[in-house]
Design a protein around this motif. Structure first.
Motif, PDB file in Angstrom:
ATOM      1  N   ASN A 121       0.827  -1.211   0.000  1.00 50.11           N
ATOM      2  CA  ASN A 121       0.000   0.000   0.000  1.00 50.11           C
ATOM      3  C   ASN A 121       0.864   1.266   0.000  1.00 50.11           C
TER       4      ASN A 121
ATOM      5  N   GLU B 219       2.214   1.729  -3.475  1.00 52.09           N
ATOM      6  CA  GLU B 219       1.195   2.144  -4.436  1.00 52.09           C
ATOM      7  C   GLU B 219       0.593   3.511  -4.128  1.00 52.09           C
ATOM      8  N   TYR B 220       0.377   3.810  -2.856  1.00 56.73           N
ATOM      9  CA  TYR B 220      -0.336   5.031  -2.491  1.00 56.73           C
ATOM     10  C   TYR B 220       0.516   6.042  -1.731  1.00 56.73           C
TER      11      TYR B 220
END
Length: 161
Positions: A152, A155-156
């Motif tokens: 995560n 990706e973010y």
């Protein structure tokens, strides 16, 4: 062989027809005659005469795998692109992305199978060793949670405070 403009729903399953149409489209797009294409195939080591090119394009002759590989090489496209639906194949990027999606799906399926095998093996082992079961479950849960957090973050980005 269907009409050159026939795009029936089953076109995905008509690789040989697709290849024949695609060969014609690619040849014409380059301004090559059947003789020019034949010459290029021969130079690349794929024996083909102009009449055979014409017969393949017009559905009068089947194309074998070696010949399809030759056409793909001469046109500079992948074999899956050559045999794909002509409307998609003409948009080469679409076929590249479709190939990437299909390959990723296959990789995900294989990873899922490997995951199931690993969890089944661990479950079987822990059934024989119940004294470590709770500790092992916590360790697996924590490791998976850490991996999810890392993915995560990649990706973010980092969570805001």
């Amino acid at each position: 062989m269907p009409d050159e403009h026939d795009e029936s729903p089953g076109v995905l399953l008509k690789g040989e027809d697709n290849a024949a149409r695609r060969i014609s489209v690619e040849r014409v797009k380059r301004g090559w005659s059947t003789t020019a294409l034949s010459d290029r195939l021969n130079e690349a080591g794929f024996d083909m005469n102009p009449s055979a090119v014409w017969r393949i394009e017009n559905g009068k002759r089947r194309i074998n795998l070696d010949e399809a590989i030759g056409f793909a090489e001469v046109f500079g496209v992948s074999l899956s692109n050559l045999v794909g639906p002509p409307t998609l194949a003409a948009a080469g990027r679409a076929m590249e992305l479709i190939d990437a999606v299909v390959a990723s799906h296959l990789a995900a399926q294989r990873a899922q199978r490997t995951y199931r095998q690993a969890t089944d093996a661990l479950s079987d082992y822990l059934a024989e060793h119940p004294d470590i079961s709770e500790e092992a479950d916590v360790m697996v849960s924590n490791a998976i949670a850490d991996n999810v957090m890392k993915i995560n973050q990649e990706e973010y980005g980092l969570p805001s405070a």
